[in-house]
Design an enzyme around this catalytic site. Structure first.
Site, PDB file in Angstrom:
ATOM      1  N   HIS A 137      -4.197 -13.376 -11.344  1.00  0.00           N
ATOM      2  CA  HIS A 137      -4.727 -13.455  -9.977  1.00  0.00           C
ATOM      3  C   HIS A 137      -5.943 -14.378  -9.878  1.00  0.00           C
ATOM      4  O   HIS A 137      -6.328 -14.765  -8.777  1.00  0.00           O
ATOM      5  CB  HIS A 137      -5.057 -12.057  -9.437  1.00  0.00           C
ATOM      6  N   ASP A 196      -0.403  -9.313 -15.185  1.00  0.00           N
ATOM      7  CA  ASP A 196      -1.530  -9.999 -14.556  1.00  0.00           C
ATOM      8  C   ASP A 196      -2.303 -10.841 -15.564  1.00  0.00           C
ATOM      9  O   ASP A 196      -3.537 -10.875 -15.541  1.00  0.00           O
ATOM     10  CB  ASP A 196      -2.472  -9.015 -13.867  1.00  0.00           C
ATOM     11  N   SER A 254     -13.106 -10.611 -13.649  1.00  0.00           N
ATOM     12  CA  SER A 254     -11.671 -10.685 -13.897  1.00  0.00           C
ATOM     13  C   SER A 254     -11.349 -11.792 -14.888  1.00  0.00           C
ATOM     14  O   SER A 254     -11.779 -12.932 -14.724  1.00  0.00           O
ATOM     15  CB  SER A 254     -10.923 -10.946 -12.589  1.00  0.00           C
TER      16      SER A 254
END
Length: 492
Positions: free
Chosen positions: A135, A164, A241
């Site tokens: 993402h 992911d 992230s």
């Protein structure tokens, strides 16, 4: 009379003040005596002896409670030094067109704009391969990586929405690759560091513990998600992230992926993809360009109180088989709906997340020795894992790019077709935002099943038909949400 009352009031107040001074002096003398007595006696008390910190104070020669806490807290200096040099700052730029919605849109070209994003990544090899979250780089047209004080361009190698994760690469040699830890050695309660770039604050380190393992929080929207997160209370915020979760040695044990928050900022819960899954995804993408997913052909659910009562089970161990796909690996292994899987290759199955993580580390063709509970009897079954096409070979993506349509197409694999209940289909992976598909509102990820009721199963043939077709025609397909639709078109 007035003078007498005034004198009496002053005398009364003076008396109260003198009484307060006397009481306070007595208290100070008493406290001083108690402290002196404790100091003299404590020299003979062992260090491990307990005492009430509110009423006594330790002598200068002994350890205080603060010293005790510090002596039991690990030093993260070395782990921070090792890991921060391996964690990079990632900036992405997505270019897109938009219209104002006014009448002038008919006369002028669409306006272009940019969407800028950021995140973190971890240097996985000395020659420039970097792991991050899918993402973070999804839909990015430009990816830039900052290593130390240098900012350089990166290119996408591959991505895996089901975990992911994504792999990008920069040109370079002798880069500070992070040392890798082991998933099986990660324990609940151990100290960990989260390293990343929250809110564009580069090289930020936070500390916490592993709060839980094998968490399934249902955040991955892929058709075949693998969720078995490491949960930590180390502070993780937007920008973390793709960053590193490391142990006390500075070894990578996970890639920070998500937070559980109602505000979008840290609220005490962070989640990381375990290193075992990260390593397999990385190896597969670099070697094959595609993650070699292994499938059982069955769906599983965790055991809860209702299932225990309904099936009259004696405990909550294992998982229930909720569905078996016809002619799948599970079907060939003679597994049935309602079976309870208790062990896999001799290991106790704790929950669905454990089984998904275990299978996620294997390859098509690998065998599972299963212990199955059915009607109160324990059975042994052997299941051979298959790939997304239902075979045991290596899968390499075959993506067709059409110059005419400026679009990428891919045939839908067998496992996904069975899941959707279709016999054939071509997925529209990507396209030019000014082309045919954008103009008529066909979204990326849309699956074309037929043109004028003729099934489509070859990407190149689809592109050729769409190029040559004239007049009225209909495209049938399935949206990314799984809804069957059809679009009528006219092409001159």
């Amino acid at each position: 009379m007035k003078k007498i009352l005034t004198s009496a009031l002053i005398g009364f107040v003076s008396g109260l003040f003198g009484l307060w001074v006397g009481i306070r002096y007595y208290q100070l003398e008493l406290i001083s005596t108690q402290n002196q007595d404790f100091t003299e006696q404590s020299l003979a008390i062992p260090f491990e002896a307990s005492y009430d910190e509110e009423t006594v104070s330790a002598p200068a020669e002994s350890f205080s409670s603060k010293d005790m806490a510090l002596s039991n807290t690990p030093s993260f200096i070395e782990a921070s030094s090792i890991s921060t040099s391996s964690v990079v700052f990632i900036q992405t730029i997505e270019e897109f067109e938009y219209r104002t919605g006014s009448m002038f849109d008919w006369f002028f070209e669409p306006r272009t704009s940019q969407r800028v994003g950021s995140g973190s990544g971890v240097i996985f090899s000395e020659d420039g391969y970097i792991v991050t979250n899918n993402h973070v780089i999804e839909d990015a047209d430009v990816i830039k990586v900052t290593i130390g004080k240098r900012t350089i361009d990166a290119r996408l190698i591959g991505r895996d929405p089901s975990t992911d994760l994504a792999v990008i690469k920069v040109e370079g040699q002798s880069l500070p690759a992070i040392p890798l830890g082991l998933s099986e050695e990660t324990k609940v309660g151990q100290w960990v560091l989260a390293v990343g770039n929250p809110f564009n604050l580069t090289s930020t380190v936070t500390a916490g513990i592993v709060s839980a393992k094998g968490r399934n929080i249902n955040i991955l929207k892929d058709k075949f998600p693998i969720e078995s997160f490491i949960q930590t209370d180390a502070a993780i915020n937007p920008g973390n992230s793709g960053g590193a979760l490391v142990n006390e040695k500075g070894e990578l044990i996970g890639i920070n992926t998500a937070i559980l928050s109602r505000t979008g900022s840290y609220a005490g819960y962070g989640f990381a993809v375990p290193i075992a899954i990260v390593k397999k995804v990385f190896d597969d993408i670099v070697k094959y360009g595609e993650v070699q997913k292994a499938f059982t052909g069955a769906d599983f659910v965790d055991i809860d109180s209702d299932i225990v009562e309904k099936l009259q089970l004696s405990d909550y161990d294992g998982v229930i088989i909720a569905n078996v796909q016809p002619k799948s690996a599970a079907d060939k292994a003679k597994l049935e709906r309602g079976d309870v899987l208790k062990k896999v290759n001799g290991k106790d199955i704790e929950n669905k997340a454990f089984l998904e993580e275990y299978v996620g580390n294997l390859y098509p063709g690998d065998e599972l020795k299963l212990t199955v509970l059915r009607d109160g009897r324990l059975l042994s079954r052997t299941l051979t894992l298959t790939n997304i096409e239902g075979t045991t070979g290596i899968i390499k993506r075959n993506v067709f790019f059409s110059d005419y349509w400026q679009a990428k197409f891919e045939a839908v694999p067998k496992v996904e077709r069975e899941l959707l209940g279709i016999r054939s289909g071509i997925k529209v992976l990507d396209y030019d935002d000014r082309g045919f598909f954008a103009e008529f509102g066909i979204s990326k990820g849309f699956i074309i099943t037929a043109i004028n009721n003729t099934p489509m199963d070859d990407p190149e043939e689809l592109a050729t038909i769409l190029e040559k077709i004239r007049g009225r025609f209909t495209i049938s397909g399935i949206t990314s949400q799984g809804r069957e639709v059809y679009y009528p078109f006219r092409k001159g």
